[in-house]
Motif scaffolding. Structure first.
Motif, PDB file in Angstrom:
ATOM      1  N   UNK A  32      39.233  71.252 108.390  1.00 38.42           N
ATOM      2  CA  UNK A  32      40.652  70.863 108.285  1.00 38.42           C
ATOM      3  C   UNK A  32      40.941  70.295 109.790  1.00 38.42           C
ATOM      4  N   UNK A  33      41.950  69.494 109.748  1.00 37.49           N
ATOM      5  CA  UNK A  33      42.283  68.853 110.854  1.00 37.49           C
ATOM      6  C   UNK A  33      41.462  67.924 111.483  1.00 37.49           C
ATOM      7  N   UNK A  34      41.573  67.561 112.646  1.00 33.59           N
ATOM      8  CA  UNK A  34      40.876  66.476 113.483  1.00 33.59           C
ATOM      9  C   UNK A  34      39.645  67.133 114.094  1.00 33.59           C
TER      10      UNK A  34
ATOM     11  N   UNK B  41      38.912  62.392 111.725  1.00 32.61           N
ATOM     12  CA  UNK B  41      39.275  63.443 110.476  1.00 32.61           C
ATOM     13  C   UNK B  41      38.141  64.612 110.444  1.00 32.61           C
ATOM     14  N   UNK B  42      38.545  65.820 110.172  1.00 33.71           N
ATOM     15  CA  UNK B  42      37.502  67.033 110.105  1.00 33.71           C
ATOM     16  C   UNK B  42      36.934  67.011 108.784  1.00 33.71           C
ATOM     17  N   UNK B  43      37.049  66.299 107.989  1.00 30.36           N
ATOM     18  CA  UNK B  43      36.222  65.995 106.632  1.00 30.36           C
ATOM     19  C   UNK B  43      35.755  64.628 106.331  1.00 30.36           C
ATOM     20  N   UNK B  44      34.693  64.513 106.495  1.00 30.25           N
ATOM     21  CA  UNK B  44      33.972  63.268 106.472  1.00 30.25           C
ATOM     22  C   UNK B  44      32.711  63.016 106.370  1.00 30.25           C
ATOM     23  N   UNK B  45      31.949  62.058 106.144  1.00 29.67           N
ATOM     24  CA  UNK B  45      30.604  61.756 106.160  1.00 29.67           C
ATOM     25  C   UNK B  45      30.401  60.683 107.471  1.00 29.67           C
TER      26      UNK B  45
ATOM     27  N   UNK C  77      30.789  75.238 107.663  1.00 27.59           N
ATOM     28  CA  UNK C  77      31.329  74.025 107.007  1.00 27.59           C
ATOM     29  C   UNK C  77      30.915  72.402 107.503  1.00 27.59           C
ATOM     30  N   UNK C  78      29.671  72.281 107.540  1.00 23.95           N
ATOM     31  CA  UNK C  78      28.891  71.058 108.029  1.00 23.95           C
ATOM     32  C   UNK C  78      27.564  71.022 107.119  1.00 23.95           C
ATOM     33  N   UNK C  79      27.126  69.694 107.293  1.00 24.36           N
ATOM     34  CA  UNK C  79      25.773  69.669 106.924  1.00 24.36           C
ATOM     35  C   UNK C  79      25.080  68.347 107.098  1.00 24.36           C
TER      36      UNK C  79
ATOM     37  N   UNK D  71      25.296  63.200 109.066  1.00 24.41           N
ATOM     38  CA  UNK D  71      25.906  64.558 109.018  1.00 24.41           C
ATOM     39  C   UNK D  71      27.065  64.293 108.183  1.00 24.41           C
ATOM     40  N   UNK D  72      27.755  65.694 107.763  1.00 21.09           N
ATOM     41  CA  UNK D  72      28.895  65.519 107.285  1.00 21.09           C
ATOM     42  C   UNK D  72      29.727  66.761 107.571  1.00 21.09           C
ATOM     43  N   UNK D  73      31.062  66.764 107.673  1.00 23.12           N
ATOM     44  CA  UNK D  73      31.797  67.994 107.924  1.00 23.12           C
ATOM     45  C   UNK D  73      32.672  68.083 106.980  1.00 23.12           C
TER      46      UNK D  73
END
Length: 662
Positions: free
Chosen positions: A136-138, A264-268, A115-117, A131-133
């Motif tokens: 969930x969570x932190x 946060x775990x979902x971000x660019x 779950x990243x790229x 990078x991006x992820x």
């Protein structure tokens, strides 16, 4: 070992090598015009390299994000998919050097298991990745690996951190002259901040930048182990901080974590970018940071107005021929407002001293701020007030609504002097709350812009440059610096250099003075800065008394807009000279500047639409080398395509305002 077992071992080793080779994946991406090639290798390390027209610019360089858990995003990456896409759009810019920005690139996205790229983009004049992820969570980011390996020990222009605020690393005003050195000469135990420039040969220059820096620390660089490249370095996350540093008003971290960001775990993550030019002048009109920045988050931007500002601090409010005692008082600022109104200047700035440093709601009783603001409204002049970042960060929830209701137009926020995650997030929070209250923001004592000015267009000023204020105390080669920053620092965005000094001298006659400071170079050099330097909130550094005595130059200076509809790079060489043209409506402005070397340029006016034009020109006088205030005004007739010779004195300038006549 007998032959039989030796053969088996060799077969196993060969199979293992083949298996590892099969795990490695490579990808290639070209710019829309085909001139820039990006190559990626995904094996044990994720590495990128860049070529321009067959010339190797960046050789394989590793990138990764290390998490606190020990996982390293980018190492042994398992690519799930690698879609490519093309973009060909136009960005409508706000308060910029042009109104529309062509946004054309090719993009490759590596989606990785876990779950990243990583997203890679190649423009005709730049390469970028982020990078991006999608977790969930932190996430806690322990470190980021960003290697930039060059092919040789190139010459570079590097701003080395030197003024450690509070004696601590990662605390700086982000103001430095450039070390013009080979990469291998990078000072030991030092850090440099971005942007910086590398001369890669064959007339090509590379500028290192970052963009869309949000909720994450800014990137410094240090020399890496190759001796011919850089590695990214980041301020550790601050856990505790104390007031100290300059005037006791810097917030200096006293304890830092062993990680750089908690997010946060979902971000660019921020973009890492390289701008590439074949001619130095191309850097003057590059838009990569604007292209990579997040779009505006302000729905209604009609209230955001760029403009010039009469400023009190540089000349220490030293005005004369008035019937009151000049100082931090109501009469002085009414005088500034009268000057601004008479010269069609949109703002005044009330610098330090109008309030308690720690409590923005405690106003200095020597002045009546409401009366000043109301007087400005009558004269159609807005009032911007200065504040320490610490005081703003602690009191903005209460102070911003109060001053917005009073009619204050915005805040000049100073002594930020850090770019760790906490401070970067704070600047976004301040910009948002200011926008909610329809307040402008000018970040002084700050790190370089990275696109916040597009995301929150109410941020109309940034320092992060060794500006004119340094003439009050330093004897340095500023004329060389002022023809370096348009190719380097200005690549990042606007710079609050605070031009407009009218006590102009050569090197032999210069000396630091506090209350009536001098500036090195000529009067026309200062006037040209208003065209050359990108500054939507453009300070008039000198005092009204001086400007009134020099009304002819003042009239010309205050007619130069703070933003433009179009920019054309005419000529230039880093640290030597610069010339560019900008258009506002149907009026063109042209500015040229040189270092201490006198020179003659031939400017090509082919950028003008067909027809004849009248040019109001201010040029260095014949004796400007002895008296920097010497200039000559003339009116020329110029036709489209004309080649006009321009003579520049040492530290000199040439500036024109051009209108079509038929």
């Amino acid at each position: 070992m007998n032959a039989k077992y030796g053969s088996i071992l060799m077969l196993l080793l060969a199979s293992s090598t083949l298996l590892n080779a099969q795990k490695s994946k490579s990808y290639d991406l070209k710019s829309p015009d085909g001139n820039i090639s990006l190559h990626l290798e995904a094996a044990d390390k994720l590495q990128w390299s860049v070529m321009h027209k067959g010339q190797s610019i960046i050789i394989p360089s590793a990138i990764s994000l290390q998490l606190e858990s020990g996982e390293v995003l980018g190492d042994k990456a398992r690519i799930v998919s690698a879609p490519m896409q093309k973009a060909n759009a136009t960005i409508q810019a706000i308060n910029y050097k042009k109104t529309s920005i062509p946004d054309q690139y090719n993009q490759l996205t590596l989606n990785c298991k876990g779950d990243y790229g990583v997203i890679f983009r190649v423009y005709n004049d730049a390469v970028a990745y982020r990078f991006f992820t999608r977790r969930k969570g932190e996430l806690v980011i322990k470190a980021e690996e960003a290697m930039i390996n060059f092919t040789d020990d190139h010459k570079a222009f590097i701003p080395i951190q030197w003024d450690y605020r509070g004696g601590q690393n990662f605390n700086s005003s982000f103001e430095a002259l450039y070390h013009e050195i080979k990469l291998s000469q990078f000072p030991k135990d030092s850090l440099a901040f971005l942007p910086l420039l590398v001369d890669v040969g064959q007339n090509k220059k590379v500028v290192l930048l970052e963009a869309d820096l949000e909720d994450y620390p800014g990137m410094y660089v240090d020399l890496n182990q190759t001796g011919k490249g850089f590695k990214g370095v980041y301020a550790p996350y601050p856990l505790e901080a104390q007031l100290g540093g300059s005037g006791g008003m810097n917030l200096i971290p006293s304890k830092r974590a062993d990680y750089i960001a908690k997010t946060t775990g979902t971000r660019s993550f921020p973009w890492r970018a390289l701008a590439i030019s074949e001619q130095d002048k191309d850097l003057l009109n590059n838009d990569i940071v604007q292209k990579l920045a997040a779009p505006s988050r302000i729905a209604d931007v009609s209230w955001i107005e760029a403009g010039q500002a009469a400023w009190d601090w540089w000349s220490s409010r030293t005005i004369s021929h008035v019937d009151f005692k000049a100082g931090n008082n109501t009469q002085t600022y009414k005088y500034y407002i009268d000057f601004a109104a008479a010269n069609h200047v949109k703002y005044i700035v009330i610098d330090a001293g109008w309030s308690d440093r720690m409590d923005l709601l405690k106003i200095n009783p020597a002045l009546n701020l409401q009366e000043i603001v109301d007087y400005g409204k009558l004269k159609n002049v807005g009032v911007v007030i200065w504040a320490y970042w610490y005081a703003v960060s602690q009191g903005m929830d209460k102070a911003f609504p109060v001053y917005a209701k009073m009619g204050v137009k915005g805040f000049k926020i100073d002594f930020i002097d850090r770019d760790d995650q906490v401070v970067v997030k704070s600047l976004y929070d301040i910009a948002k709350l200011a926008a909610d209250n329809k307040l402008l923001v000018d970040y002084h004592g700050a790190f370089k812009p990275t696109g916040l000015q597009r995301t929150y267009p109410n941020v109309i000023g940034y320092e992060g440059v060794k500006g004119l204020e340094n003439f009050k105390w330093a004897n340095e080669d500023q004329p060389r610096y002022t023809v370096s920053i348009p190719f380097i620092r200005m690549m990042a965005g606007p710079m609050d250099y605070t031009s407009g000094a009218f006590r102009n001298v050569n090197q032999a006659n210069f000396r630091p003075i506090n209350n009536l400071p001098m500036a090195k170079g000529t009067r026309c050099n200062q006037l040209a800065q208003f065209v050359v330097f990108e500054a939507p909130f453009q300070m008039l550094s000198d005092n009204p008394t001086t400007y009134i005595k020099e009304q002819e130059c003042t009239d010309f200076m205050t007619k130069i807009p703070a933003t433009f509809d179009e920019t054309v790079a005419l000529d230039g060489k880093v640290a030597e000279y610069v010339a560019l043209a900008r258009r506002k409506g149907d009026t063109w402005f042209v500015g040229a500047m040189t270092n201490w070397t006198p020179r003659e340029l031939t400017l090509d006016f082919s950028f003008l639409p067909s027809g004849n034009y009248e040019a109001e020109v201010f040029k260095d006088g014949l004796n400007a080398d002895r008296d920097g205030t010497d200039y000559k005004k003339e009116v020329l007739t110029i036709s489209s395509g004309a080649k006009v010779p321009v003579q520049l004195s040492g530290g000199g300038g040439w500036v024109a305002r051009i209108k079509k006549v038929n």
